[in-house]
Motif scaffolding. Structure first.
Motif, short mmCIF file in Angstrom:
data_model
loop_
_atom_site.label_atom_id
_atom_site.label_comp_id
_atom_site.label_asym_id
_atom_site.label_seq_id
_atom_site.Cartn_x
_atom_site.Cartn_y
_atom_site.Cartn_z
N ILE A 19 -8.14 17.81 39.86
CA ILE A 19 -9.32 18.45 40.47
C ILE A 19 -10.24 17.39 41.08
O ILE A 19 -11.06 17.68 41.94
CB ILE A 19 -10.07 19.33 39.45
N ASP A 51 -10.99 25.99 43.92
CA ASP A 51 -10.62 24.65 43.44
C ASP A 51 -9.11 24.49 43.29
O ASP A 51 -8.61 23.37 43.23
CB ASP A 51 -11.28 24.34 42.10
N ARG A 54 -7.38 22.32 45.83
CA ARG A 54 -7.43 20.89 45.56
C ARG A 54 -6.33 20.47 44.58
O ARG A 54 -5.68 19.44 44.76
CB ARG A 54 -8.80 20.51 45.00
#
Length: 142
Positions: A19, A51, A54
Protein backbone atom coordinates in the motif's frame (compact mmCIF):
# COMPACT_ATOMS: atom_id res chain seq x y z
CA UNK A 1 3.07 -32.38 -16.72
CA UNK A 2 5.52 -32.89 -13.91
CA UNK A 3 7.27 -29.92 -12.33
CA UNK A 4 10.22 -29.90 -10.02
CA UNK A 5 9.68 -28.76 -6.46
CA UNK A 6 13.06 -29.54 -4.90
CA UNK A 7 14.38 -26.05 -5.69
CA UNK A 8 11.69 -24.40 -3.59
CA UNK A 9 13.83 -24.74 -0.47
CA UNK A 10 16.16 -22.07 -1.84
CA UNK A 11 13.44 -19.44 -2.23
CA UNK A 12 13.38 -16.51 0.17
CA UNK A 13 10.14 -14.80 1.09
CA UNK A 14 10.14 -11.06 1.38
CA UNK A 15 7.20 -9.20 2.84
CA UNK A 16 6.61 -5.67 1.60
CA UNK A 17 3.85 -3.20 2.39
CA UNK A 18 2.26 -2.87 -1.04
CA UNK A 19 0.00 0.00 0.00
CA UNK A 20 3.06 2.25 0.40
CA UNK A 21 3.39 4.56 -2.62
CA UNK A 22 7.19 4.18 -2.77
CA UNK A 23 7.53 0.43 -2.32
CA UNK A 24 11.12 -0.60 -3.01
CA UNK A 25 12.60 -3.97 -3.78
CA UNK A 26 15.70 -4.48 -1.64
CA UNK A 27 18.90 -5.69 -3.24
CA UNK A 28 19.08 -9.40 -2.50
CA UNK A 29 22.54 -10.65 -3.35
CA UNK A 30 22.52 -13.70 -5.59
CA UNK A 31 18.91 -13.28 -6.69
CA UNK A 32 18.00 -14.10 -10.27
CA UNK A 33 14.22 -13.85 -10.15
CA UNK A 34 11.43 -12.14 -8.31
CA UNK A 35 8.04 -13.79 -7.83
CA UNK A 36 5.26 -11.27 -7.30
CA UNK A 37 2.69 -13.41 -5.54
CA UNK A 38 0.94 -10.99 -3.24
CA UNK A 39 -2.02 -8.73 -3.54
CA UNK A 40 -5.56 -8.44 -2.30
CA UNK A 41 -8.13 -10.72 -3.85
CA UNK A 42 -11.84 -10.49 -3.57
CA UNK A 43 -13.78 -8.77 -6.26
CA UNK A 44 -16.04 -6.92 -3.83
CA UNK A 45 -13.17 -5.43 -1.85
CA UNK A 46 -11.41 -4.33 -5.05
CA UNK A 47 -14.63 -2.72 -6.31
CA UNK A 48 -15.11 -0.76 -3.07
CA UNK A 49 -11.60 0.22 -2.02
CA UNK A 50 -9.58 2.53 -4.31
CA UNK A 51 -6.37 1.61 -2.42
CA UNK A 52 -6.58 -1.86 -3.94
CA UNK A 53 -5.39 -0.41 -7.26
CA UNK A 54 -2.14 0.52 -5.54
CA UNK A 55 -1.76 -2.98 -4.03
CA UNK A 56 -2.75 -5.05 -7.08
CA UNK A 57 -1.52 -2.87 -9.95
CA UNK A 58 0.85 -0.06 -8.99
CA UNK A 59 3.09 -1.94 -6.53
CA UNK A 60 3.58 -5.02 -8.75
CA UNK A 61 4.37 -2.79 -11.73
CA UNK A 62 6.91 -0.80 -9.71
CA UNK A 63 8.55 -3.93 -8.29
CA UNK A 64 8.64 -5.61 -11.71
CA UNK A 65 10.43 -2.61 -13.22
CA UNK A 66 12.95 -2.52 -10.37
CA UNK A 67 13.66 -6.25 -10.77
CA UNK A 68 14.02 -6.00 -14.54
CA UNK A 69 16.53 -3.15 -14.19
CA UNK A 70 18.63 -5.51 -12.05
CA UNK A 71 18.44 -8.18 -14.72
CA UNK A 72 16.17 -10.48 -12.70
CA UNK A 73 13.43 -12.61 -14.20
CA UNK A 74 9.97 -11.44 -13.20
CA UNK A 75 7.11 -13.85 -12.51
CA UNK A 76 3.71 -12.38 -11.65
CA UNK A 77 0.82 -14.38 -10.23
CA UNK A 78 -2.39 -13.11 -11.77
CA UNK A 79 -5.94 -14.44 -11.75
CA UNK A 80 -8.30 -16.31 -14.00
CA UNK A 81 -10.71 -13.39 -13.66
CA UNK A 82 -8.75 -11.59 -16.39
CA UNK A 83 -10.48 -13.99 -18.77
CA UNK A 84 -13.71 -14.93 -16.98
CA UNK A 85 -14.69 -11.46 -15.71
CA UNK A 86 -12.30 -8.95 -17.31
CA UNK A 87 -14.40 -5.90 -16.48
CA UNK A 88 -14.38 -6.30 -12.69
CA UNK A 89 -11.97 -4.03 -10.77
CA UNK A 90 -9.84 -6.96 -9.54
CA UNK A 91 -9.27 -8.22 -13.08
CA UNK A 92 -8.53 -4.71 -14.35
CA UNK A 93 -5.90 -4.26 -11.62
CA UNK A 94 -4.26 -7.58 -12.47
CA UNK A 95 -4.36 -6.81 -16.22
CA UNK A 96 -2.58 -3.49 -15.60
CA UNK A 97 0.21 -5.29 -13.76
CA UNK A 98 0.32 -8.12 -16.33
CA UNK A 99 0.85 -5.65 -19.18
CA UNK A 100 3.99 -4.23 -17.56
CA UNK A 101 5.38 -7.67 -16.67
CA UNK A 102 4.81 -8.90 -20.23
CA UNK A 103 6.40 -5.75 -21.71
CA UNK A 104 9.47 -6.52 -19.56
CA UNK A 105 9.53 -10.04 -21.06
CA UNK A 106 8.44 -11.52 -17.74
CA UNK A 107 6.13 -14.42 -17.03
CA UNK A 108 2.51 -14.26 -15.91
CA UNK A 109 0.94 -17.28 -14.22
CA UNK A 110 -2.86 -17.41 -14.23
CA UNK A 111 -4.33 -20.11 -12.01
CA UNK A 112 -7.52 -21.83 -13.19
CA UNK A 113 -9.44 -22.56 -10.04
CA UNK A 114 -8.38 -22.38 -6.45
CA UNK A 115 -5.00 -23.01 -4.94
CA UNK A 116 -5.62 -25.33 -2.02
CA UNK A 117 -3.56 -27.16 0.55
CA UNK A 118 -3.68 -30.23 -1.70
CA UNK A 119 -2.27 -28.52 -4.79
CA UNK A 120 -0.13 -25.73 -3.30
CA UNK A 121 3.21 -27.53 -3.72
CA UNK A 122 2.42 -28.39 -7.34
CA UNK A 123 1.43 -24.77 -7.99
CA UNK A 124 4.61 -23.47 -6.32
CA UNK A 125 6.72 -25.73 -8.53
CA UNK A 126 4.90 -24.50 -11.63
CA UNK A 127 5.47 -20.88 -10.60
CA UNK A 128 9.17 -21.50 -9.87
CA UNK A 129 9.59 -23.05 -13.32
CA UNK A 130 8.05 -19.99 -15.00
CA UNK A 131 11.16 -17.84 -14.36
CA UNK A 132 12.87 -17.15 -17.66
CA UNK A 133 9.86 -18.26 -19.72
CA UNK A 134 8.22 -15.03 -20.93
CA UNK A 135 4.51 -14.96 -21.65
CA UNK A 136 1.25 -16.06 -20.09
CA UNK A 137 1.12 -19.50 -18.49
CA UNK A 138 -2.13 -21.08 -17.33
CA UNK A 139 -1.97 -23.47 -14.41
CA UNK A 140 -4.73 -26.08 -14.25
CA UNK A 141 -5.65 -26.18 -10.56
CA UNK A 142 -8.28 -28.61 -9.36
Amino acid sequence: TRHRTSGLDNLRALYLDLIEPCVTLPDLEGSRAVYLIAGVGGRRQCDRDPDMWRVNADAPRTLACQAARRGWHVVFISTGYVESDPLCAYAQQKIAAENVVLALEGAVVRPRGRITERNAVEFAGYVADAAGRPGVHWWGGE
